[in-house]
Design a protein around this motif. Structure first.
Motif, PDB file in Angstrom:
ATOM      1  N   PHE A   1       0.833  -1.209   0.000  1.00  7.37           N
ATOM      2  CA  PHE A   1       0.000   0.000   0.000  1.00  7.37           C
ATOM      3  C   PHE A   1       0.865   1.256   0.000  1.00  7.37           C
ATOM      4  O   PHE A   1       0.539   2.248  -0.651  1.00  7.37           O
ATOM      5  N   ALA A   2       1.975   1.228   0.741  1.00  8.33           N
ATOM      6  CA  ALA A   2       2.874   2.381   0.793  1.00  8.33           C
ATOM      7  C   ALA A   2       3.483   2.638  -0.584  1.00  8.33           C
ATOM      8  O   ALA A   2       3.619   3.792  -1.018  1.00  8.33           O
ATOM      9  N   THR A   3       3.846   1.567  -1.282  1.00  6.61           N
ATOM     10  CA  THR A   3       4.421   1.707  -2.618  1.00  6.61           C
ATOM     11  C   THR A   3       3.405   2.283  -3.591  1.00  6.61           C
ATOM     12  O   THR A   3       3.727   3.155  -4.412  1.00  6.61           O
ATOM     13  N   LYS A   4       2.172   1.808  -3.504  1.00  2.70           N
ATOM     14  CA  LYS A   4       1.111   2.342  -4.371  1.00  2.70           C
ATOM     15  C   LYS A   4       0.928   3.833  -4.115  1.00  2.70           C
ATOM     16  O   LYS A   4       0.807   4.623  -5.064  1.00  2.70           O
ATOM     17  N   LEU A   5       0.913   4.244  -2.854  1.00  8.13           N
ATOM     18  CA  LEU A   5       0.771   5.664  -2.516  1.00  8.13           C
ATOM     19  C   LEU A   5       1.925   6.482  -3.090  1.00  8.13           C
ATOM     20  O   LEU A   5       1.724   7.553  -3.657  1.00  8.13           O
ATOM     21  N   ALA A   6       3.142   5.968  -2.923  1.00 10.37           N
ATOM     22  CA  ALA A   6       4.318   6.680  -3.407  1.00 10.37           C
ATOM     23  C   ALA A   6       4.297   6.816  -4.929  1.00 10.37           C
ATOM     24  O   ALA A   6       4.787   7.807  -5.478  1.00 10.37           O
ATOM     25  N   SER A   7       3.721   5.826  -5.605  1.00 10.27           N
ATOM     26  CA  SER A   7       3.673   5.859  -7.073  1.00 10.27           C
ATOM     27  C   SER A   7       2.689   6.896  -7.592  1.00 10.27           C
ATOM     28  O   SER A   7       2.784   7.324  -8.747  1.00 10.27           O
ATOM     29  N   MET A   8       1.749   7.311  -6.750  1.00 10.07           N
ATOM     30  CA  MET A   8       0.709   8.254  -7.162  1.00 10.07           C
ATOM     31  C   MET A   8       0.898   9.642  -6.568  1.00 10.07           C
ATOM     32  O   MET A   8       0.127  10.559  -6.862  1.00 10.07           O
ATOM     33  N   ASN A   9       1.913   9.794  -5.711  1.00 11.61           N
ATOM     34  CA  ASN A   9       2.138  11.057  -5.028  1.00 11.61           C
ATOM     35  C   ASN A   9       3.631  11.397  -5.051  1.00 11.61           C
ATOM     36  O   ASN A   9       4.413  10.719  -5.717  1.00 11.61           O
ATOM     37  N   ASN A  10       4.010  12.421  -4.314  1.00  8.84           N
ATOM     38  CA  ASN A  10       5.410  12.854  -4.317  1.00  8.84           C
ATOM     39  C   ASN A  10       5.949  13.049  -2.900  1.00  8.84           C
ATOM     40  O   ASN A  10       6.310  14.171  -2.524  1.00  8.84           O
ATOM     41  N   PRO A  11       6.000  11.974  -2.113  1.00 10.40           N
ATOM     42  CA  PRO A  11       6.531  12.101  -0.751  1.00 10.40           C
ATOM     43  C   PRO A  11       8.039  12.320  -0.756  1.00 10.40           C
ATOM     44  O   PRO A  11       8.690  12.168  -1.799  1.00 10.40           O
ATOM     45  N   ARG A  12       8.579  12.650   0.413  1.00  9.40           N
ATOM     46  CA  ARG A  12      10.026  12.857   0.513  1.00  9.40           C
ATOM     47  C   ARG A  12      10.783  11.568   0.241  1.00  9.40           C
ATOM     48  O   ARG A  12      11.798  11.545  -0.447  1.00  9.40           O
ATOM     49  N   MET A  13      10.275  10.465   0.791  1.00  5.50           N
ATOM     50  CA  MET A  13      10.909   9.164   0.572  1.00  5.50           C
ATOM     51  C   MET A  13       9.950   8.042   0.893  1.00  5.50           C
ATOM     52  O   MET A  13       8.915   8.247   1.542  1.00  5.50           O
ATOM     53  N   LEU A  14      10.299   6.857   0.418  1.00 11.18           N
ATOM     54  CA  LEU A  14       9.536   5.634   0.686  1.00 11.18           C
ATOM     55  C   LEU A  14      10.454   4.644   1.387  1.00 11.18           C
ATOM     56  O   LEU A  14      11.544   4.349   0.894  1.00 11.18           O
ATOM     57  N   ILE A  15      10.012   4.146   2.546  1.00 12.65           N
ATOM     58  CA  ILE A  15      10.771   3.135   3.278  1.00 12.65           C
ATOM     59  C   ILE A  15       9.941   1.852   3.318  1.00 12.65           C
ATOM     60  O   ILE A  15       8.799   1.860   3.773  1.00 12.65           O
ATOM     61  N   LEU A  16      10.516   0.762   2.839  1.00 12.18           N
ATOM     62  CA  LEU A  16       9.825  -0.529   2.823  1.00 12.18           C
ATOM     63  C   LEU A  16      10.527  -1.482   3.786  1.00 12.18           C
ATOM     64  O   LEU A  16      11.728  -1.722   3.669  1.00 12.18           O
ATOM     65  N   ASP A  17       9.774  -2.013   4.719  1.00  5.35           N
ATOM     66  CA  ASP A  17      10.289  -2.911   5.749  1.00  5.35           C
ATOM     67  C   ASP A  17       9.768  -4.315   5.462  1.00  5.35           C
ATOM     68  O   ASP A  17       8.563  -4.562   5.531  1.00  5.35           O
ATOM     69  N   ALA A  18      10.660  -5.244   5.105  1.00  4.69           N
ATOM     70  CA  ALA A  18      10.295  -6.628   4.772  1.00  4.69           C
ATOM     71  C   ALA A  18       9.188  -6.684   3.724  1.00  4.69           C
ATOM     72  O   ALA A  18       8.139  -7.280   3.930  1.00  4.69           O
ATOM     73  N   PRO A  19       9.425  -6.050   2.561  1.00  5.63           N
ATOM     74  CA  PRO A  19       8.398  -6.021   1.521  1.00  5.63           C
ATOM     75  C   PRO A  19       8.330  -7.313   0.709  1.00  5.63           C
ATOM     76  O   PRO A  19       9.272  -8.094   0.677  1.00  5.63           O
ATOM     77  N   TYR A  20       7.217  -7.511   0.029  1.00  6.26           N
ATOM     78  CA  TYR A  20       7.019  -8.659  -0.844  1.00  6.26           C
ATOM     79  C   TYR A  20       7.021  -8.191  -2.291  1.00  6.26           C
ATOM     80  O   TYR A  20       6.715  -7.030  -2.588  1.00  6.26           O
ATOM     81  N   TYR A  21       7.373  -9.070  -3.201  1.00  5.34           N
ATOM     82  CA  TYR A  21       7.345  -8.761  -4.629  1.00  5.34           C
ATOM     83  C   TYR A  21       5.897  -8.590  -5.074  1.00  5.34           C
ATOM     84  O   TYR A  21       5.545  -7.667  -5.780  1.00  5.34           O
ATOM     85  N   SER A  22       5.068  -9.510  -4.624  1.00  7.56           N
ATOM     86  CA  SER A  22       3.609  -9.434  -4.755  1.00  7.56           C
ATOM     87  C   SER A  22       3.044 -10.461  -3.791  1.00  7.56           C
ATOM     88  O   SER A  22       3.705 -11.455  -3.486  1.00  7.56           O
ATOM     89  N   LEU A  23       1.820 -10.234  -3.312  1.00  8.08           N
ATOM     90  CA  LEU A  23       1.225 -11.213  -2.402  1.00  8.08           C
ATOM     91  C   LEU A  23       0.916 -12.509  -3.131  1.00  8.08           C
ATOM     92  O   LEU A  23       0.885 -13.578  -2.518  1.00  8.08           O
ATOM     93  N   SER A  24       0.682 -12.429  -4.424  1.00  6.76           N
ATOM     94  CA  SER A  24       0.464 -13.642  -5.213  1.00  6.76           C
ATOM     95  C   SER A  24       1.685 -14.545  -5.151  1.00  6.76           C
ATOM     96  O   SER A  24       1.571 -15.763  -5.023  1.00  6.76           O
TER      97      SER A  24
END
Length: 291
Positions: free
Chosen positions: A154-177
């Motif tokens: 969800f954080a990645t999707k938000l970052a892709s549609m907006n312009n935050p200062r940075m995106l930090i991903l903690d133990a992310p998955y490639y896809s839930l599938s």
């Protein structure tokens, strides 16, 4: 021959029944919500909080907390994992408030005090509504998106549609599938899964600096997943490795806190490559150099 056809028929029926069960029961396996009564009072020692509720256009309520820092220099929008509620996740806000950042945490639909039917589309829309509320009060250059496990998508999707200062991903998955396929490789998950969460697709459209934190001993989402994700936007991505870290215990490692401190307090700067070895290439050809 008839016996073979009979056996194949039974196998097909069982396969279809399992597929139907997976479709309708996947929410039970994917989400582990903790529900809270409307009058539940949040309390965190040495933390000042403010509770709020956001009404969505389809009549749902998204409940959240703002953890306040003294003289805040920005806001961290923390998107949590798939279990419990912000009652328990709130204890991690201190990792950012101590650095001078306010922290916004919300419960997804069906978690805590939040209500509404949970779908991938609805949750994505809810998170954008919350982001817009933050943006109304804080310039995007002061907003950090932090996604933990389930929240990383969800954080990645938000970052892709907006312009935050940075995106930090903690133990992310490639896809839930992909995660689900690891446990049930024989099922047609592309047709069954309601929350495919293709982080790798959304990451392509993220334009801010990306920081990925992952433990080498993560048994649920392997470390190699983050290595793979880091190659999608290599010029703007930094991979931070917690040696020996698992999926749920990164906060118990001093190295994690060292990384987080450096990340949230960093300022992007252009590296001067003049005089560096960036264009120097090794050659296997013999040279005329004399020793």
């Amino acid at each position: 021959m008839q016996q073979v056809i009979y056996i194949l028929g039974i196998v097909l029926i069982v396969y279809v029944l399992i597929s139907i069960l997976l479709y309708f029961l996947q929410d039970y396996f994917l989400f582990k919500p903790e529900k809270l009564s409307k009058d539940f009072q949040f309390y965190y020692e040495n933390q000042e909080t403010e509770e709020y509720n956001i009404e969505t256009r389809d009549g749902a309520t998204i409940n959240g907390l703002r953890f306040k820092a003294k003289d805040p220099k920005g806001v961290v929008f923390y998107l949590k994992g798939n279990s419990k509620s912000i009652k328990g996740w709130g204890k991690f806000a201190v990792d950012f408030t101590r650095h001078g950042y306010d922290v916004i945490m919300v419960d997804y639909r069906g978690f805590g005090k939040s209500t509404g039917r949970r779908t991938q589309k609805a949750v994505k829309r809810d998170m954008q509504v919350v982001y817009n509320k933050i943006k109304d009060n804080v310039s995007e250059k002061y907003i950090i998106l932090y996604g933990r496990s389930l929240g990383s998508g969800f954080a990645t999707k938000l970052a892709s549609m907006n312009n935050p200062r940075m995106l930090i991903l903690d133990a992310p998955y490639y896809s839930l599938s992909k995660v689900a396929k690891k446990f049930i490789p024989f099922m047609p998950l592309s047709l069954l899964i309601k929350f495919p969460m293709p982080t790798y697709k959304w990451l392509k459209y993220v334009n801010c600096p990306i920081h990925i934190i992952h433990g080498t001993d993560d048994k649920l989402i392997p470390y190699k997943t983050s290595v793979k994700l880091s190659r999608i936007k290599p010029k703007s991505t930094t991979l931070h490795t917690v040696i020996g870290g698992g999926h749920k215990n990164l906060n118990t490692f001093e190295s994690y806190h060292q990384m987080l401190t450096e990340i949230v307090n960093s300022r992007p700067r252009k590296v001067d490559l003049v005089g560096s070895s960036i264009h120097v290439q090794h050659s296997s050809k013999p040279t005329n150099a004399k020793v």
